[in-house]
Structure formats: C-alpha cells, structure tokens
Write a protein that holds these residues in place. Structure first.
Motif, PDB file in Angstrom:
ATOM      1  N   VAL A  26     -55.535   3.849 -29.567  1.00  0.00           N
ATOM      2  CA  VAL A  26     -54.226   3.662 -29.273  1.00  0.00           C
ATOM      3  C   VAL A  26     -53.911   2.475 -30.171  1.00  0.00           C
ATOM      4  N   LEU A  27     -52.481   2.446 -30.470  1.00  0.00           N
ATOM      5  CA  LEU A  27     -51.967   1.718 -31.368  1.00  0.00           C
ATOM      6  C   LEU A  27     -50.774   1.049 -30.882  1.00  0.00           C
ATOM      7  N   ASP A  28     -50.628  -0.244 -30.532  1.00  0.00           N
ATOM      8  CA  ASP A  28     -49.370  -1.072 -30.370  1.00  0.00           C
ATOM      9  C   ASP A  28     -48.707  -1.145 -31.752  1.00  0.00           C
ATOM     10  N   ALA A  29     -47.632  -0.551 -32.024  1.00  0.00           N
ATOM     11  CA  ALA A  29     -47.122  -0.611 -33.355  1.00  0.00           C
ATOM     12  C   ALA A  29     -45.715  -1.218 -33.223  1.00  0.00           C
ATOM     13  N   VAL A  30     -45.510  -1.973 -31.950  1.00  0.00           N
ATOM     14  CA  VAL A  30     -44.081  -2.414 -31.590  1.00  0.00           C
ATOM     15  C   VAL A  30     -43.556  -3.247 -32.912  1.00  0.00           C
ATOM     16  N   ALA A  31     -44.511  -4.268 -33.084  1.00  0.00           N
ATOM     17  CA  ALA A  31     -43.982  -5.253 -34.110  1.00  0.00           C
ATOM     18  C   ALA A  31     -44.072  -4.740 -35.566  1.00  0.00           C
ATOM     19  N   ALA A  32     -44.899  -3.636 -35.676  1.00  0.00           N
ATOM     20  CA  ALA A  32     -45.309  -3.137 -36.942  1.00  0.00           C
ATOM     21  C   ALA A  32     -44.301  -2.282 -37.521  1.00  0.00           C
ATOM     22  N   ILE A  33     -43.550  -1.426 -36.815  1.00  0.00           N
ATOM     23  CA  ILE A  33     -42.832  -0.459 -37.197  1.00  0.00           C
ATOM     24  C   ILE A  33     -41.388  -0.997 -37.785  1.00  0.00           C
ATOM     25  N   GLY A  34     -41.166  -0.570 -39.071  1.00  0.00           N
ATOM     26  CA  GLY A  34     -40.235  -1.095 -39.923  1.00  0.00           C
ATOM     27  C   GLY A  34     -40.446  -2.126 -40.793  1.00  0.00           C
ATOM     28  N   ALA A  35     -41.716  -2.844 -40.552  1.00  0.00           N
ATOM     29  CA  ALA A  35     -41.993  -4.071 -41.520  1.00  0.00           C
ATOM     30  C   ALA A  35     -43.366  -3.592 -42.262  1.00  0.00           C
ATOM     31  N   ALA A  77     -48.410 -11.293 -40.995  1.00  0.00           N
ATOM     32  CA  ALA A  77     -47.517 -10.000 -40.955  1.00  0.00           C
ATOM     33  C   ALA A  77     -46.218 -10.081 -41.391  1.00  0.00           C
ATOM     34  N   PRO A  78     -45.740  -8.933 -42.119  1.00  0.00           N
ATOM     35  CA  PRO A  78     -44.378  -9.128 -42.584  1.00  0.00           C
ATOM     36  C   PRO A  78     -43.247  -9.081 -41.485  1.00  0.00           C
ATOM     37  N   VAL A  79     -43.689  -8.877 -40.259  1.00  0.00           N
ATOM     38  CA  VAL A  79     -42.477  -8.911 -39.361  1.00  0.00           C
ATOM     39  C   VAL A  79     -41.927 -10.305 -38.909  1.00  0.00           C
ATOM     40  N   VAL A  80     -43.047 -11.232 -38.777  1.00  0.00           N
ATOM     41  CA  VAL A  80     -42.519 -12.311 -38.416  1.00  0.00           C
ATOM     42  C   VAL A  80     -43.455 -13.542 -39.148  1.00  0.00           C
ATOM     43  N   THR A  81     -43.002 -14.618 -39.787  1.00  0.00           N
ATOM     44  CA  THR A  81     -44.144 -15.450 -40.267  1.00  0.00           C
ATOM     45  C   THR A  81     -44.088 -16.807 -39.394  1.00  0.00           C
ATOM     46  N   ALA A  82     -45.314 -16.823 -38.762  1.00  0.00           N
ATOM     47  CA  ALA A  82     -45.637 -17.958 -37.994  1.00  0.00           C
ATOM     48  C   ALA A  82     -46.051 -19.144 -38.904  1.00  0.00           C
ATOM     49  N   LEU A  83     -45.732 -20.471 -38.549  1.00  0.00           N
ATOM     50  CA  LEU A  83     -45.693 -21.540 -39.548  1.00  0.00           C
ATOM     51  C   LEU A  83     -46.557 -22.460 -38.679  1.00  0.00           C
ATOM     52  N   ARG A  84     -47.200 -23.610 -38.967  1.00  0.00           N
ATOM     53  CA  ARG A  84     -47.854 -24.587 -38.267  1.00  0.00           C
ATOM     54  C   ARG A  84     -46.988 -25.813 -38.164  1.00  0.00           C
ATOM     55  N   LEU A  98     -48.587 -21.989 -27.209  1.00  0.00           N
ATOM     56  CA  LEU A  98     -48.309 -22.195 -28.763  1.00  0.00           C
ATOM     57  C   LEU A  98     -47.019 -22.811 -29.128  1.00  0.00           C
ATOM     58  N   ARG A  99     -46.363 -23.402 -27.879  1.00  0.00           N
ATOM     59  CA  ARG A  99     -45.099 -23.957 -28.212  1.00  0.00           C
ATOM     60  C   ARG A  99     -45.119 -25.343 -28.945  1.00  0.00           C
ATOM     61  N   GLU A 100     -46.145 -25.889 -29.029  1.00  0.00           N
ATOM     62  CA  GLU A 100     -46.171 -27.404 -29.564  1.00  0.00           C
ATOM     63  C   GLU A 100     -46.782 -27.393 -30.961  1.00  0.00           C
ATOM     64  N   SER A 101     -47.574 -26.221 -31.134  1.00  0.00           N
ATOM     65  CA  SER A 101     -48.130 -26.013 -32.394  1.00  0.00           C
ATOM     66  C   SER A 101     -47.794 -25.119 -33.644  1.00  0.00           C
ATOM     67  N   LEU A 102     -46.741 -24.173 -33.139  1.00  0.00           N
ATOM     68  CA  LEU A 102     -46.402 -22.926 -33.892  1.00  0.00           C
ATOM     69  C   LEU A 102     -45.000 -22.908 -34.091  1.00  0.00           C
ATOM     70  N   ILE A 103     -44.372 -22.523 -35.096  1.00  0.00           N
ATOM     71  CA  ILE A 103     -42.910 -22.141 -35.404  1.00  0.00           C
ATOM     72  C   ILE A 103     -42.787 -20.756 -35.981  1.00  0.00           C
ATOM     73  N   ARG A 104     -41.870 -19.887 -35.112  1.00  0.00           N
ATOM     74  CA  ARG A 104     -41.866 -18.610 -35.429  1.00  0.00           C
ATOM     75  C   ARG A 104     -40.467 -18.726 -36.418  1.00  0.00           C
ATOM     76  N   VAL A 105     -40.674 -17.723 -37.649  1.00  0.00           N
ATOM     77  CA  VAL A 105     -39.660 -17.554 -38.480  1.00  0.00           C
ATOM     78  C   VAL A 105     -39.318 -15.984 -38.396  1.00  0.00           C
ATOM     79  N   ASN A 106     -38.491 -15.693 -37.544  1.00  0.00           N
ATOM     80  CA  ASN A 106     -38.272 -14.210 -36.976  1.00  0.00           C
ATOM     81  C   ASN A 106     -37.210 -13.431 -38.192  1.00  0.00           C
ATOM     82  N   HIS A 107     -37.931 -13.320 -39.221  1.00  0.00           N
ATOM     83  CA  HIS A 107     -36.901 -12.693 -40.497  1.00  0.00           C
ATOM     84  C   HIS A 107     -37.171 -11.018 -40.042  1.00  0.00           C
ATOM     85  N   VAL A 108     -36.608 -10.579 -38.948  1.00  0.00           N
ATOM     86  CA  VAL A 108     -36.904  -9.210 -38.683  1.00  0.00           C
ATOM     87  C   VAL A 108     -35.580  -8.521 -38.449  1.00  0.00           C
TER      88      VAL A 108
END
Ligand code: PLP
Length: 370
Positions: A153-162, A290-297, A321-331
């Motif tokens: 079983v594969l959850d490819a929701v965030a993978a498809i297209g990226a 991941a190519p879908v979203v870049t997570a930064l510290r 993860l709110r205090e420690s992570l920044i999401r760059v949603n280049h999606v």
C-alpha cells in the motif's frame, strides 16, 4: 451552463467563478477521470474516484485491508504514516511500525528486517511526507515487501506530480493520490488504484466497509463490475471536473516536466536557504529531501517565524513541529523560481540578511537540476 455574472466579485470579495447550475457528472466524465488517473500512475489497474479528500481514501484503504489475524508492517516517517497504522490497529490487525525520527527517512534495511521478523500480509508506506519534507525509498521498500509476498500500500498523495509513481513498474497493489498537492488540483476527489490481488484480499476481508463512504467494495460492485452507465450516489461534479482539468494540464505540460519543476524548486530552495545559513530539516539532505515541499530548520537561537514573517509559500511546521520547522510549499503552480525567490526574500528579511547570495544560489541550483 451559466456564464459570468455582471458582478465579477461577490460581496465577500472572493472572485465569482462559474460554479453553479452545472449538470451532474456523466459516466463518460467519471471514466475519463479514472483513465487520467491510470495515466499519471502508469497503471492498467482499476482506478476508482472516491468523493472526498485523500485522507478519507487512506482510511478506506486501511479499514479494507486490516482485520483480526492479519499482520501489517507500517513504515512511519511522519504524521500520515502514524495515522494509517492507527486505523489498521482499530480494525484488529497486528501492526508493527517501523519508525524513523521525523527528520530522516526510512531505511530499506530496517524495513527488510521487520518484514523478515514479522512476515506481514500487508506493508504500508508513505512515499513523500509533505509535513516533514522527506521522501522514502519507496521503490526498494515495495520490492522487498513484494518479494516477501506481502500486499503493498502506497500513500503517494504528496509524491504524485513531484516525483515518479510508476505503479505497474513497481508492482504496487494499492496507491492513493489526491489533487491538492503537486497536481495543482482540488482536494475533494481522490483516486485509488487497486491491483487484482488487492481486490482479492479486500473481498476476503469480512470486516471491510460496505454501505459506507469508506467502502471500496461498494465502488467495485456498484460501478467497476457493472456496465458503468449509472454512477452510484451523487458524485462531486465540481471537484471531479476540476480534477480532470488539473490532470489534463499536468499531462499537457508533461508529467516528467512537472516532476522536474518540483525537483528544481526543491534544489533551489535548499541552495538559497543554505546561502542564508538555514539548514534543511532532513538531516541528510539533499538525501531524503522531497521534491514536493522543502522543510527547513528554524535557525538556532531564533523563535519560530511569526505570521508576518511567513506568508507566500512559507508556513510553520504542523503541531509539535511548529517551533522548529519551516515549510516551503513550492508545490503545484508554485514549483517555480519566482515562488522560491519570494520565499527566500521573506526568509532573508526575517533574518535581517542580504538576499542577493541566496537568489544567486537558487538560480544556479534551479538551472543545474535536470
Ligand atoms: C497531504 C497528504 C495527504 C492528504 O491529506 P489531506 O488531509 O487529505 O490533504 C495524505 N498523505 C500525505 C503523505 C500527504 O502529504
């Protein structure tokens, strides 16, 4: 069909779209949507369109394959994998999680060892996790699981297209995708591809949902195995039409080209962030990023970025993860150098840094990525 109204914006200021008085979805349109799903997934398997966001499709799958006496390995590298295992446990399956810290990805060795120990009937894995910007070695994990005779079983929701999700090449039995990430489509319809082995296992699962929005078997018996002239229930015609258009737009650009745009956006983001002294969230990046979203510290000694500092395609990490992570949603449409440059500009402003080097590094990484 109605055309534009005289007033181009409603009183709320939201642009008026031509959404009302459309005819309901025709069987031909639903068949077209399923066929487009097969094209982006590279599969001849059945594809069904569940009338809900992807999280419901994932729950439908978990509850359809898990049952008392079944053993499952669940690969957990982020929140979505954890939720999937919970549903399988609720259905009575014996589930072993193979968990990695959320700033790293799964290793094939760890999954292979768990498979050897546990002899699972089912192996579930999330390909890319948008929440943590990680992407697992899905192809190898699927291969190890299949060699052990497990249903995959594969959850490819965030993978498809990226990134590629070649379902028949990998031989993966059940794959879930949605439109709301890299396909730049709607969130309200999701697609599930199922192999013959998947249908056989689900048919042999007495507790698999029937007479329920979570039922894959209802779709099989009331649609797939019929002459497909009468759609069961009332499909979401707006969402389904939007999904058709989204996948057609992706295929017109070319799936490879869309994947490449996401890879370039991720590389440009990592390079630009690095020029600003910001580290990737994934500890071994670019490995596992991941190519879908870049997570930064969030840089040491800094509080989480404020709402005002974020904006554009920047968002905070979810929950813990709110205090420690920044999401760059280049999606989706934001997989562009412009969107990434805007994000770098915001990050530079938040850190009181000069953005020039970051822009240079990003442009170079974008161009160097093929
Ligand atoms: C976004 C996403 C989903 C879908 O979640 P929704 O809440 O339906 O948007 C599922 N799995 C993964 C890995 C995702 O990134």
């Amino acid at each position: 069909m109605t055309t534009a109204t005289a007033d181009p914006t409603s009183s709320s200021g939201i642009p008026r779209l031509d959404l009302l008085d459309q005819p309901s979805l025709s069987p031909a349109e639903l068949l077209r949507l399923e066929q487009l799903g097969r094209e982006v997934l590279g599969t001849e398997n059945d594809v069904i369109a569940l009338q809900a966001e992807a999280i419901l499709a994932l729950e439908a799958v978990a509850r359809s394959v898990a049952a008392p006496g079944r053993r499952a390995i669940n690969v957990v590298t982020g929140p979505y994998g954890a939720i999937f295992g919970g549903w399988m446990r609720e259905m009575g399956a014996e589930v072993v999680d193979v968990t990695s810290p959320f700033d790293s990805i799964a290793t094939v060795d760890a999954v292979a060892a768990a498979i050897a120990d546990h002899r699972p009937d089912v192996v579930a894995v999330v390909q890319a996790e948008a929440a943590t910007g990680g992407t697992n070695p899905a192809a190898q994990i699927i291969r190890v699981a299949r060699d052990a005779g497990a249903l995959t079983v594969l959850d490819a929701v965030a993978a498809i297209g990226a990134e590629p999700v070649p379902v028949d090449d990998w031989g993966v039995d059940i794959v879930v995708i949605g439109g709301q990430k890299s396909l730049a489509g709607p969130a309200g319809v999701s697609l599930v591809a199922l192999s013959d082995d998947a249908w056989t296992l689900i048919e042999n699962t007495p507790s698999a949902p029937r007479g329920s929005s979570l039922s894959l078997l209802d779709w099989r018996h009331d649609w797939v195995l019929t002459d497909r002239t009468l759609i069961p229930g009332l499909p979401s015609w707006l969402e389904s039409r939007a999904m058709i258009q989204a996948i057609e737009r992706v295929l017109a650009e070319g799936l490879d080209a869309v994947n490449l745009r996401h890879r370039r956006a991720a590389a440009a983001t990592l390079a630009g962030a690095s020029a600003l002294g910001i580290r990737a969230w994934q500890r071994d990046a670019p490995h596992g990023a991941a190519p879908v979203v870049t997570a930064l510290r969030v840089p040491e000694g800094r509080d989480a970025l404020t709402e005002r500092e974020l904006g554009g395609i920047l968002s905070p990490g979810n929950d813990a993860l709110r205090e420690s992570l920044i999401r760059v949603n280049h999606v989706g449409r934001a997989a562009s150098l412009d969107a990434v440059s805007d994000a770098l500009e915001r990050l530079a402003a938040a850190l009181d840094a000069d953005p020039a080097l970051a822009h240079d590094a990003a442009a170079r990484a974008w161009n160097a990525t093929t």
